[in-house]
Design an enzyme around this catalytic site. Structure first.
Site, short mmCIF file in Angstrom:
data_model
loop_
_atom_site.label_atom_id
_atom_site.label_comp_id
_atom_site.label_asym_id
_atom_site.label_seq_id
_atom_site.Cartn_x
_atom_site.Cartn_y
_atom_site.Cartn_z
N TYR A 50 0.89 -1.23 0.20
CA TYR A 50 0.06 0.16 0.14
C TYR A 50 1.12 1.36 -0.02
CZ TYR A 50 -3.73 -3.28 1.63
OH TYR A 50 -4.69 -3.73 1.45
N HIS A 108 0.78 -11.68 1.95
CA HIS A 108 -0.91 -11.09 1.16
C HIS A 108 -1.35 -11.34 -0.08
CE1 HIS A 108 -1.50 -6.64 -0.14
NE2 HIS A 108 -2.10 -7.10 -0.51
N ARG A 236 -18.05 9.23 6.71
CA ARG A 236 -18.33 7.38 6.44
C ARG A 236 -17.29 6.33 7.67
NH1 ARG A 236 -17.85 7.46 -0.12
NH2 ARG A 236 -19.91 7.98 -0.40
N ASN A 240 -19.28 3.32 9.10
CA ASN A 240 -19.38 2.42 9.04
C ASN A 240 -19.14 1.85 10.69
OD1 ASN A 240 -19.23 2.28 6.28
ND2 ASN A 240 -17.52 2.41 5.86
N1 LIG Z 1 -5.64 -8.69 0.86
C1 LIG Z 1 -6.19 -7.83 -0.32
O1 LIG Z 1 -5.43 -8.40 -1.14
C2 LIG Z 1 -6.64 -7.09 -0.07
C3 LIG Z 1 -7.49 -6.42 -1.06
C4 LIG Z 1 -8.23 -5.53 -1.47
C5 LIG Z 1 -8.52 -4.03 -0.41
N2 LIG Z 1 -7.79 -4.92 0.89
C6 LIG Z 1 -8.02 -4.20 2.44
O2 LIG Z 1 -9.52 -4.03 2.85
C7 LIG Z 1 -9.90 -2.59 2.59
C8 LIG Z 1 -11.07 -2.51 2.05
O3 LIG Z 1 -11.21 -2.88 1.02
P1 LIG Z 1 -11.77 -1.97 -0.39
O4 LIG Z 1 -11.07 -0.68 0.23
O5 LIG Z 1 -11.43 -1.94 -1.51
O6 LIG Z 1 -13.45 -1.95 -0.34
P2 LIG Z 1 -14.46 -0.92 0.47
O7 LIG Z 1 -14.09 -0.70 1.71
O8 LIG Z 1 -15.70 -2.71 0.40
O9 LIG Z 1 -15.18 -0.05 -0.47
C9 LIG Z 1 -14.27 1.36 0.08
C10 LIG Z 1 -15.00 2.23 -0.99
O10 LIG Z 1 -16.51 2.34 -0.09
C11 LIG Z 1 -16.48 3.89 -0.46
N3 LIG Z 1 -17.53 3.84 0.69
C12 LIG Z 1 -16.87 3.85 2.58
N4 LIG Z 1 -17.56 3.64 3.45
C13 LIG Z 1 -18.75 4.28 2.87
C14 LIG Z 1 -20.43 4.22 3.61
N5 LIG Z 1 -20.78 4.79 4.13
N6 LIG Z 1 -20.98 4.26 1.79
C15 LIG Z 1 -20.97 4.12 0.48
N7 LIG Z 1 -19.35 4.00 0.28
C16 LIG Z 1 -18.70 3.85 1.23
C17 LIG Z 1 -15.31 4.24 -0.05
O11 LIG Z 1 -15.42 5.95 -0.22
P3 LIG Z 1 -14.70 6.64 0.66
O12 LIG Z 1 -13.26 6.18 1.15
O13 LIG Z 1 -14.07 8.47 -0.43
O14 LIG Z 1 -15.59 6.95 1.58
C18 LIG Z 1 -14.37 3.86 -1.23
O15 LIG Z 1 -14.74 3.70 -2.37
C19 LIG Z 1 -9.06 -2.13 1.52
O16 LIG Z 1 -8.67 -0.17 2.10
C20 LIG Z 1 -7.44 -2.73 2.12
O17 LIG Z 1 -7.09 -2.39 3.68
C21 LIG Z 1 -7.19 -5.64 1.20
#
Ligand SMILES: NC(=O)c1ccc[n+]([C@@H]2O[C@H](COP(=O)([O-])OP(=O)(O)OC[C@H]3O[C@@H](n4cnc5c(N)ncnc54)[C@H](OP(=O)(O)O)[C@@H]3O)[C@@H](O)[C@H]2O)c1
Length: 276
Positions: A50, A108, A236, A240
């Protein structure tokens, strides 16, 4: 709104709701992590890949929250497929985070070149050495997860995988539950898409909460499951965290269980065969 409740297994105690930090970076990224800690988040998910471990470490120190009260996860990228390279990369993560240990250290992604016993031995040595309080894997399909557990080289505390209301992970949950592992749901909001649709909207309206809160509460209702939604804004982040106060009925859960569940959003070209 209280602090996140904790899941306790034989291997670790992890706050059920954490902050995902991809792709938060720079001053804005640091501010987002500080804001989350100020709101009561006590679980932060980062990774070598990241490029924000320095900011995450700085945010933790600036927050005034004791390091021991924060559950910090990092992950080593798949280009270190053997023990010595994995160990060196994990120690570099600690340097960037400026902390003597992480609460959870994860592989990862499984690389095609992965020397599984050697990487598991490195995880165990880091656990024994106190640089990782607990260890685990991410993006492992069922067969590989079983293989890793059967080797019995190190107690795997966690599997982190994509998991949301539009993607079924029951095959993995049937392994993690009996193994005493936590399944951490990444992309738990389906990048926002899991909070769309009439079924979620009607459940949310009935409870007087938001669709995103319903999407998260659905995951958190499934036993030893945690979730790490990413949100940049305090509004947000607070929304959450509020999912922890939502109790869905059996009928709500049945309605959400019935939604189509084949929507995988994170599937890069280096991903494993998910059915393997
Ligand atoms: N192990 C892995 O390979 C892997 C892969 C992917 C992700 N991850 C981890 O998982 C975390 C989360 O996954 P992700 O970022 O892919 O997806 P997510 O958490 O499902 O979605 C994030 C998106 O949703 C928006 N959001 C946040 N709260 C919201 C709400 N209450 N209502 C509507 N939209 C909202 C965010 O926008 P804003 O920020 O603009 O609010 C952002 O665009 C990552 O940050 C990372 O730490 C791990």
């Amino acid at each position: 709104m209280g602090q996140s409740p904790v899941i306790t297994t034989p291997h670790m105690s992890m706050p059920r709701l954490g902050l995902g930090t991809w792709p938060l970076k720079g001053a804005e990224g640091q501010a987002a992590v500080e804001s989350a800690l100020g709101l009561g988040y006590r679980h932060v998910d980062t990774a070598e890949m990241y490029g924000n471990e320095v900011e995450v470490g700085a945010a933790i120190r600036a927050s005034g929250v004791a390091r021991g009260d924060i559950f910090l996860t990092t992950k080593v990228w798949f280009d270190k497929p053997d023990g010595p390279r994995f160990r060196a990369a994990a120690l570099a993560c600690l340097d960037r985070l400026a902390t003597p240990y992480v609460d959870l250290l994860l592989v990862h992604w499984p690389s095609p070149q992965l020397d599984l016993p050697s990487v598991l031995e490195a995880l165990e040595a880091l656990r024994q050495g106190g640089q990782a309080r607990a260890v685990g894997v991410s993006n492992f399909p069922p067969g590989l997860l079983r293989q890793a557990l059967n080797l019995k080289i190190t107690p795997l505390a966690c599997l982190q995988v994509e998991h949301h209301v539009l993607l079924d992970q029951s095959a993995l949950l049937s392994i993690t539950g009996p193994a005493g592992m936590v399944l951490t749901s990444y992309t738990p909001l389906g990048k926002g898409k899991a909070a769309e649709g009439p079924e979620i909207a009607s459940i949310a309206a009935r409870h007087g909460v938001t669709p995103a809160q319903v999407a998260l509460a659905y995951l958190l209702a499934k036993g030893d499951v945690s979730a790490i939604p990413k949100a940049a804004s305090p509004t947000r982040q607070k929304e959450n965290l509020g999912a922890l106060d939502v109790t869905l009925t059996a009928a709500d859960i049945a309605a959400l269980d019935a939604l189509p569940k084949g929507r995988r959003l994170v599937d890069p070209d280096f991903a494993p065969d998910w059915a393997a």
